[in-house]
Design a protein around this motif. Structure first.
Motif, PDB file in Angstrom:
ATOM      1  N   LEU A  62      52.792  46.005  40.032  1.00 53.01           N
ATOM      2  CA  LEU A  62      52.867  45.088  38.883  1.00 53.01           C
ATOM      3  C   LEU A  62      51.524  44.418  38.636  1.00 53.01           C
ATOM      4  O   LEU A  62      51.066  44.333  37.489  1.00 53.01           O
ATOM      5  CB  LEU A  62      53.950  44.031  39.115  1.00 53.01           C
ATOM      6  N   GLU A  63      50.882  43.945  39.681  1.00 51.84           N
ATOM      7  CA  GLU A  63      49.570  43.308  39.533  1.00 51.84           C
ATOM      8  C   GLU A  63      48.580  44.265  38.875  1.00 51.84           C
ATOM      9  O   GLU A  63      47.824  43.873  37.982  1.00 51.84           O
ATOM     10  CB  GLU A  63      49.037  42.860  40.892  1.00 51.84           C
ATOM     11  N   GLN A  64      48.603  45.514  39.308  1.00 51.82           N
ATOM     12  CA  GLN A  64      47.696  46.514  38.738  1.00 51.82           C
ATOM     13  C   GLN A  64      48.031  46.795  37.269  1.00 51.82           C
ATOM     14  O   GLN A  64      47.136  46.900  36.435  1.00 51.82           O
ATOM     15  CB  GLN A  64      47.775  47.814  39.549  1.00 51.82           C
ATOM     16  N   VAL A  65      49.337  46.916  36.979  1.00 47.92           N
ATOM     17  CA  VAL A  65      49.763  47.162  35.598  1.00 47.92           C
ATOM     18  C   VAL A  65      49.323  46.012  34.699  1.00 47.92           C
ATOM     19  O   VAL A  65      48.776  46.221  33.611  1.00 47.92           O
ATOM     20  CB  VAL A  65      51.291  47.370  35.515  1.00 47.92           C
ATOM     21  N   LEU A  66      49.550  44.776  35.155  1.00 42.65           N
ATOM     22  CA  LEU A  66      49.177  43.613  34.337  1.00 42.65           C
ATOM     23  C   LEU A  66      47.673  43.491  34.163  1.00 42.65           C
ATOM     24  O   LEU A  66      47.216  42.867  33.208  1.00 42.65           O
ATOM     25  CB  LEU A  66      49.753  42.324  34.942  1.00 42.65           C
ATOM     26  N   SER A  67      46.918  44.079  35.078  1.00 40.20           N
ATOM     27  CA  SER A  67      45.458  44.050  34.928  1.00 40.20           C
ATOM     28  C   SER A  67      44.966  45.176  34.024  1.00 40.20           C
ATOM     29  O   SER A  67      43.779  45.276  33.751  1.00 40.20           O
ATOM     30  CB  SER A  67      44.777  44.122  36.294  1.00 40.20           C
ATOM     31  N   GLY A  68      45.899  46.042  33.568  1.00 40.07           N
ATOM     32  CA  GLY A  68      45.539  47.104  32.633  1.00 40.07           C
ATOM     33  C   GLY A  68      45.242  48.439  33.274  1.00 40.07           C
ATOM     34  O   GLY A  68      44.808  49.367  32.593  1.00 40.07           O
ATOM     35  N   ALA A  69      45.487  48.572  34.565  1.00 39.83           N
ATOM     36  CA  ALA A  69      45.182  49.824  35.264  1.00 39.83           C
ATOM     37  C   ALA A  69      46.159  50.925  34.862  1.00 39.83           C
ATOM     38  O   ALA A  69      47.345  50.683  34.650  1.00 39.83           O
ATOM     39  CB  ALA A  69      45.239  49.608  36.774  1.00 39.83           C
ATOM     40  N   ALA A  70      45.636  52.135  34.764  1.00 37.70           N
ATOM     41  CA  ALA A  70      46.460  53.307  34.482  1.00 37.70           C
ATOM     42  C   ALA A  70      47.109  53.785  35.776  1.00 37.70           C
ATOM     43  O   ALA A  70      46.665  53.446  36.876  1.00 37.70           O
ATOM     44  CB  ALA A  70      45.592  54.424  33.890  1.00 37.70           C
ATOM     45  N   ASN A  71      48.150  54.603  35.644  1.00 37.26           N
ATOM     46  CA  ASN A  71      48.862  55.099  36.815  1.00 37.26           C
ATOM     47  C   ASN A  71      47.940  55.795  37.811  1.00 37.26           C
ATOM     48  O   ASN A  71      48.056  55.594  39.020  1.00 37.26           O
ATOM     49  CB  ASN A  71      49.989  56.049  36.406  1.00 37.26           C
ATOM     50  N   ALA A  72      47.027  56.619  37.323  1.00 35.03           N
ATOM     51  CA  ALA A  72      46.119  57.342  38.218  1.00 35.03           C
ATOM     52  C   ALA A  72      45.233  56.371  39.000  1.00 35.03           C
ATOM     53  O   ALA A  72      44.999  56.562  40.199  1.00 35.03           O
ATOM     54  CB  ALA A  72      45.268  58.327  37.424  1.00 35.03           C
ATOM     55  N   ALA A  73      44.760  55.331  38.341  1.00 33.53           N
ATOM     56  CA  ALA A  73      43.926  54.342  39.016  1.00 33.53           C
ATOM     57  C   ALA A  73      44.732  53.576  40.064  1.00 33.53           C
ATOM     58  O   ALA A  73      44.232  53.288  41.159  1.00 33.53           O
ATOM     59  CB  ALA A  73      43.328  53.368  38.000  1.00 33.53           C
ATOM     60  N   ILE A  74      45.973  53.266  39.732  1.00 28.09           N
ATOM     61  CA  ILE A  74      46.842  52.566  40.676  1.00 28.09           C
ATOM     62  C   ILE A  74      47.090  53.446  41.897  1.00 28.09           C
ATOM     63  O   ILE A  74      47.018  52.980  43.038  1.00 28.09           O
ATOM     64  CB  ILE A  74      48.177  52.166  40.009  1.00 28.09           C
TER      65      ILE A  74
END
Length: 109
Positions: A62-74
Motif C-alpha cells: 500500500l505504501e508503495q502504491v500510494l507513492s505511485g510505484a508500479a507493480n514491477a517496481a514494487i
C-alpha cells in the motif's frame, strides 16, 4: 484483558494513521494536485481503520502504491514476483473498498 486489547488496537490505529499521513505528505510532494490538503475527518479515520486490517506485507505494498510505484517496481523493491504484487494489490483494493488505484489514492486523503 479487554481494556489492554482495546488500548493496543487504538495504538495500532494511531500508528497506522501516522504512517498514512506520512505517505500522503510524500504523495503531495510528488504531485500537489493529488493531495491539496490533509484530511482529518471521518474519511481519513475510515481509511486508517481499513488499513489496520491489512497484513504487514499488504501495508508495505500500500505504501508503495500510494507513492505511485508500479507493480514491477514494487516487486523489485520487496523482492517478490510480479504476480505476488498483483495479488497483494487486488486484496488491498478489496479490503479498502476501492475499485482501482486512483480511487485508493483518493480515499487516502
Amino acid at each position: 484483558m479487554a481494556t489492554a486489547e482495546m488500548l493496543l488496537s487504538e495504538q495500532h490505529l494511531h500508528h497506522q494513521r501516522l504512517r498514512l499521513d506520512a505517505l500522503r505528505d510524500q504523495l503531495s510532494e510528488l504531485d500537489p494536485s493529488l493531495h491539496p490538503s490533509r484530511a482529518t475527518g471521518p474519511m481519513s479515520a475510515e481509511f486508517a481503520s481499513a488499513a489496520a486490517l491489512l497484513t504487514e506485507r499488504e501495508r508495505q505494498v500500500l505504501e508503495q502504491v500510494l507513492s505511485g510505484a508500479a507493480n514491477a517496481a514494487i516487486a523489485g523493491e520487496l523482492g517478490v514476483s510480479l504476480e505476488t504484487v498483483k495479488t497483494h494489490v487486488k486484496r488491498i483494493l478489496r479490503k479498502m473498498g476501492a475499485a482501482n488505484r486512483a480511487e485508493l489514492i483518493s480515499r487516502s486523503r
